[in-house]
Design a protein around this motif. Structure first.
Motif, short mmCIF file in Angstrom:
data_model
loop_
_atom_site.label_atom_id
_atom_site.label_comp_id
_atom_site.label_asym_id
_atom_site.label_seq_id
_atom_site.Cartn_x
_atom_site.Cartn_y
_atom_site.Cartn_z
N UNK A 1 41.49 38.74 47.51
CA UNK A 1 42.94 38.57 47.50
C UNK A 1 43.58 39.56 46.53
N UNK A 2 43.00 39.71 45.34
CA UNK A 2 43.53 40.63 44.34
C UNK A 2 43.49 42.07 44.84
N UNK A 3 42.41 42.43 45.52
CA UNK A 3 42.29 43.79 46.06
C UNK A 3 43.37 44.05 47.11
N UNK A 4 43.59 43.06 47.97
CA UNK A 4 44.61 43.22 49.00
C UNK A 4 46.01 43.33 48.38
N UNK A 5 46.24 42.55 47.34
CA UNK A 5 47.55 42.58 46.70
C UNK A 5 47.79 43.94 46.06
#
Length: 233
Positions: A110-114
């Motif tokens: 999720x952090x990578x996508x954000x």
């Protein structure tokens, strides 16, 4: 990647789509242009499962998706940014983005996508705790697209992304659409700004009263006299 064959969709007794055929190949930007009420938005809603089709078929990556519920088409890799943005106005920017990754359990993913979303829309990083409904129209459009990108879609469907936006913001949005496509996302674009849409589209379809009237390469339609008189004048 996506094929609509003889698709018919009704709203009650009113036929919105009258047997349309649309093809979107992997890696393309394909645009649907036409006047209000022509059936453009209904086409996208038929693909994403927001409205049911009565006849025909919709095939995505060789899988029949006709009348699949919207949450199932999302899990298959189809992201739909609806007309009017439809963000959650009382949720923060961060919460809106997290809604786009509802099916992802791994926090690092999720952090990578954000972070990837912030590459396209750095303003969103500065507004993480701001309520979505308090932002400008352009910022809300960025948030709506960013939320869709949190799904890591293979097919991104955009419905009137330029509507109501200042010309300079429209230019930015279309530049980002081109960039997303160059990075491998296939795009099906509904847009009343036919000039902007056809400039970036590989191919386009002209839809009138629920029927496909013309189709061709983006630059061909851009120079078509009939199209110019109806949509570019």
């Amino acid at each position: 990647m996506l094929q609509l064959r003889n698709v018919e969709t009704y709203y009650g007794g009113i036929q919105a789509l009258k047997g349309i055929d649309v093809l979107v190949d992997k890696g393309e930007i394909v645009t649907l242009i036409g006047s209000n009420g022509a059936g453009k938005s209904t086409t996208l809603k038929s693909v994403s499962g927001l409205v049911k089709i009565q006849n025909g078929s919709i095939v995505y990556n060789e899988t029949e998706v006709s009348n699949k519920p919207a949450h199932e088409t999302t899990l298959l890799g189809i992201a739909h940014v609806p007309e009017g943005r439809r963000i959650f106005p009382k949720l923060s920017v961060k919460e809106n983005l997290l809604m786009g990754a509802f099916s992802v359990k791994n926090k690092s993913v999720i952090d990578q996508r954000m972070e990837k979303v912030f590459r396209y829309f750095p303003k969103l990083k500065d507004r993480l705790e701001q309520k979505g409904g308090t932002m400008s129209g352009g910022e809300q459009q960025m948030l709506a697209i960013g939320r869709a990108l949190m799904m890591e879609p293979n097919l991104l469907m955009l419905d009137e992304p330029s509507m109501g936006l200042a010309p300079i913001i429209v230019e930015q949005i279309f530049e980002i659409i081109k960039e997303l496509n160059q990075e491998g996302i296939t795009i099906l674009l509904v847009e009343q700004n036919a000039f902007q849409a056809l400039q970036i589209a590989h191919r386009g379809y002209v839809i009138q009263t629920g029927e496909i009237k013309l189709q061709g390469k983006g630059n061909e339609l851009l120079n078509n006299e009939e199209v110019r008189e109806a949509y570019l004048a």
